[in-house]
Design an enzyme around this catalytic site. Sequence first.
Site, PDB file in Angstrom:
ATOM      1  N   GLU A 190       7.397   8.018   4.749  1.00 38.31           N
ATOM      2  CA  GLU A 190       7.967   7.994   6.105  1.00 38.31           C
ATOM      3  C   GLU A 190       8.587   9.321   6.531  1.00 38.31           C
ATOM      4  OE1 GLU A 190      10.727   4.734   6.226  1.00 38.31           O
ATOM      5  OE2 GLU A 190       9.166   3.228   6.035  1.00 38.31           O
ATOM      6  N   GLU A 381       4.807  -1.024   2.972  1.00 38.13           N
ATOM      7  CA  GLU A 381       6.146  -1.622   3.054  1.00 38.13           C
ATOM      8  C   GLU A 381       6.165  -2.612   4.213  1.00 38.13           C
ATOM      9  OE1 GLU A 381       9.606   0.884   3.385  1.00 38.13           O
ATOM     10  OE2 GLU A 381       8.962   2.173   1.735  1.00 38.13           O
TER      11      GLU A 381
HETATM   12  O1  IFM Z   1      14.673   0.938   2.351  1.00 41.72           O
HETATM   13  C1  IFM Z   1      13.831   1.570   3.247  1.00 41.72           C
HETATM   14  C2  IFM Z   1      12.798   2.404   2.509  1.00 41.72           C
HETATM   15  O2  IFM Z   1      13.392   3.344   1.690  1.00 41.72           O
HETATM   16  C3  IFM Z   1      11.916   3.121   3.503  1.00 41.72           C
HETATM   17  N1  IFM Z   1      11.376   2.226   4.474  1.00 41.72           N
HETATM   18  C4  IFM Z   1      12.277   1.317   5.132  1.00 41.72           C
HETATM   19  C5  IFM Z   1      13.110   0.572   4.113  1.00 41.72           C
HETATM   20  C6  IFM Z   1      14.075  -0.387   4.815  1.00 41.72           C
HETATM   21  O3  IFM Z   1      14.946   0.314   5.631  1.00 41.72           O
END
Ligand code: IFM
Length: 489
Positions: A190, A381
């Site tokens: 990200e 994710e």
């Molecule tokens: O915990 C984070 C992760 O590190 C990166 N993506 C979003 C998740 C939730 O905020």
Amino acid sequence: MLKLPPNYSEPLPAAFYPASAPLPFSRADFGPDFQWGASAAAYQTEGAWQHQGKGPSIWDDFTRRKGAIRRNEHGRVAADFYNRYETDLDLASGMGLTDFRFSAAWARVLPEGTGAVNRRGLDYYDRLVDACLERDLRPLLTLYHWDLPSALQARGGWATRDIVNWFADYAQIMARRLGDRVPQWAVLNEPMVFVGAGHLLGVHAPGRRHLGAFLAAAHHATLAQAEGGRALRAMLPDSARIGTTFSCSHLTPHRPGNRSDEAATRRADALLNRFFVEPTLGLGYPVAELPALRWLLERYQKPGDEQRMQFDFDFWGIQNYTREVVKFSPWLPLQWAALVSAKQRGVPYTDMGWEVYPESVYQMLKQFAAYPNAPTLMITESGSAFPDVAMDGRVADAARRAYLQAAIGQVLRARREGVDVSGYFAWSLTDNFEWAEGYGPRFGLVHVDYETQERIVKDSGRWYQAFLGGQAVESNVDFVVRSSRNLGR
Ligand code: IFM
């Protein structure tokens, strides 16, 4: 073996998610090769912050600043994954996962960021990879999940162009040692979040609030993203699938049909969803929607950068948690757009304040798949944070379980419409350190008692296990839309 909770067979409450989501469905609908995983990240789970030669990272530093993190919490112990990875991998494999995604802490491998390798740090990742393979869990290793070595921050961090070469060198070291056993790699996690929250908003490490630092970091991260991909491919030409991950949210205008809000939504989309992916395809930055970017970024660009930003990734990791609703704002330069929170809109939201909106997973898969030459997509994710109560060895997290089911349903919906999506990774395997929010929000399929480090597989984790074991999903789920109150705390 994990046992199903006593109420497992109770039907979930009445319909919530869009009627177009396919029902019933089961794992078999995704085909035998679909990858089912859960994700984790070094700083959020490992702890062992000074152990066996690890150098400090910008998150070790940032969490020392008073008030930077809720309750001044930090990741020095976190979920103690460094010492308990075998237990956690047993739980992952007990759930029936095929894959496990984790990140390496750059400063554990290279305490100074460059130069001498910390053999014990690299040995740790070696053991971790072997432990995954012993349990038939395919490792997916993320090279950078936000914990830059402090020594590199002292030399300019992401705001200096040197980072592109530092990062490529680190990628090579990892590939040389682990490339024979790690079949899939994610270069960055990200970039818009670590660049934006860390350099413009100042709410993440390194805590800067500076437009110039943001633009420089953004451009260098774009270059590092491609350069990291090239470094891995040069080392592992035949054996590895190389991807990278993007944060993204489906965006809708606050007042549909209102021209200012519609235009603001397009600008926010350019910045939040398109900025890092389009340069990889040779499309450059989205300057048509954000014309100021052209001259703002000029200072950091060099001849040949358009080419250097390109890389043909084998997969894109799509990371989605919610949608955002956008309105025109005269206060935020560049975007001229502001997000209208779920609370302001009176819709249900999670412990992060994010609207409960699993359909965003489908929307983002469709949006990214629409690029010509898009590689296969994986949801690397997806998840939700809700407060949990651990009682008598059980965590009855109905809302998280419902969200998980709904998100997976949305992946199937996209797949049925022809989207090439080949994996789903829940965030996260265990509860962990949620950055500026500390240990408040819990995303895990496995509950962690931070006092004792005891683990309890939540009902959501048990649901995932049953689903992966072949149990069909028969009914939709309800997030109590009747009430517009927070579903979180
Ligand atoms: O915990 C984070 C992760 O590190 C990166 N993506 C979003 C998740 C939730 O905020």
